[in-house]
Design a protein around this motif. Structure first.
Motif, PDB file in Angstrom:
ATOM      1  N   CYS A  31      40.904  25.850  46.764  1.00  0.00           N
ATOM      2  CA  CYS A  31      39.607  25.622  46.127  1.00  0.00           C
ATOM      3  C   CYS A  31      38.499  26.165  47.039  1.00  0.00           C
ATOM      4  N   CYS A  34      36.133  22.874  48.116  1.00  0.00           N
ATOM      5  CA  CYS A  34      36.566  21.730  48.948  1.00  0.00           C
ATOM      6  C   CYS A  34      37.789  22.049  49.803  1.00  0.00           C
ATOM      7  N   CYS A  64      39.390  21.990  39.647  1.00  0.00           N
ATOM      8  CA  CYS A  64      39.919  21.372  40.857  1.00  0.00           C
ATOM      9  C   CYS A  64      39.969  19.851  40.668  1.00  0.00           C
ATOM     10  N   SER A  66      40.237  17.717  42.920  1.00  0.00           N
ATOM     11  CA  SER A  66      39.645  17.023  44.056  1.00  0.00           C
ATOM     12  C   SER A  66      38.117  16.985  43.966  1.00  0.00           C
ATOM     13  N   CYS A  67      37.492  18.140  43.604  1.00  0.00           N
ATOM     14  CA  CYS A  67      36.022  18.175  43.631  1.00  0.00           C
ATOM     15  C   CYS A  67      35.418  18.547  42.274  1.00  0.00           C
TER      16      CYS A  67
HETATM   17 ZN   LIG Z   1      37.829  21.528  44.995  1.00  0.00          ZN
END
Ligand SMILES: [Zn+2]
Length: 225
Positions: A31, A34, A64, A66-67
């Motif tokens: 990514c 992040c 993503c 995660s972010c």
């Molecule tokens: Zn990310």
């Protein structure tokens, strides 16, 4: 994977060069926001098939996990049964996170620290790391000498370093020395000098590691035909 300059059309993506497998190796993609790897879900997919052929270009958008940032991936598997695919990602990470896998591991380590020092605008550190990357690479090429100056001259004498590369190797050595062995009140390394020296180092690595690998792959491909 060595990127070659032989791609003249997007229909060449994944033909002859790429990663193993016919499916996108999502775990390899990082990514750009992040730095998390491979944690993506597909949110949109389009494809275009080559007129009068089997070749397919995939246009994917991933989110993503995660972010919640988005990336666009253009990827394609080879049209013959070679089990290869290649891809391009937009946007890509602005931080350098890995060196080419076919370089010696200690060369990778110093090279990566030189690149990241540039990205963090630590110009003295970039110069010192470029010098270390050069020295360990020359030692892998069996350079003989008591110091880097002698090692550069030794490989130049043996014809391993061409004359121009000998000259810029000495420039890397001298700029790195300034920061590694500083005199009181000396001027700091400038951004332009650090960037140039890291670029000279990059050319050296291309010459010592990437070109021989590319020639080897070329010959292997010729032999198969
Ligand atoms: Zn990310």
């Amino acid at each position: 994977m060595v990127e070659c300059g032989c791609m003249k059309s997007w229909w060449d993506l994944g033909e002859g060069y790429g990663f193993d497998g016919n499916e996108l190796a999502l775990h390899r993609i990082e990514c750009p926001f992040c730095e998390e790897e491979g944690n993506f879900t597909l949110v949109h997919h389009e494809e275009k098939k080559k007129p009068n052929g089997q070749k397919v270009l995939n246009f994917d958008t991933y989110k993503c996990g995660s972010c919640a940032g988005f990336i666009m991936v253009l990827w394609s598997a080879s049209s013959y049964s070679g089990g290869l695919h290649a891809y391009r990602v937009l946007p890509w990470p602005q931080r350098t996170t890995q060196a080419p896998e076919h370089w010696p591991s200690d060369v990778q380590r110093f090279w990566l620290q030189a690149q990241r020092s540039l990205e963090d605008e630590n110009w003295d550190a970039a110069a010192v790391m470029a010098r270390s990357a050069l020295q360990v690479a020359l030692r892998h090429s069996k350079a003989v000498g008591d110091n880097l100056k002698e090692e550069i001259n030794d490989l130049a004498l043996k014809g391993i370093l061409p004359p121009l590369m000998k000259e810029w190797s000495h420039e890397i050595r001298e700029l790195g020395n300034d920061s590694a062995h500083p005199k009181p009140n000396q001027d700091p390394t400038t951004d332009n000098d650090a960037k140039d020296i890291v670029e000279f180092m990059d050319f050296t690595m291309t010459y010592l590691y990437n070109l021989p690998k590319q020639i080897l792959e070329y010959r292997k491909r010729r032999k198969r035909k």
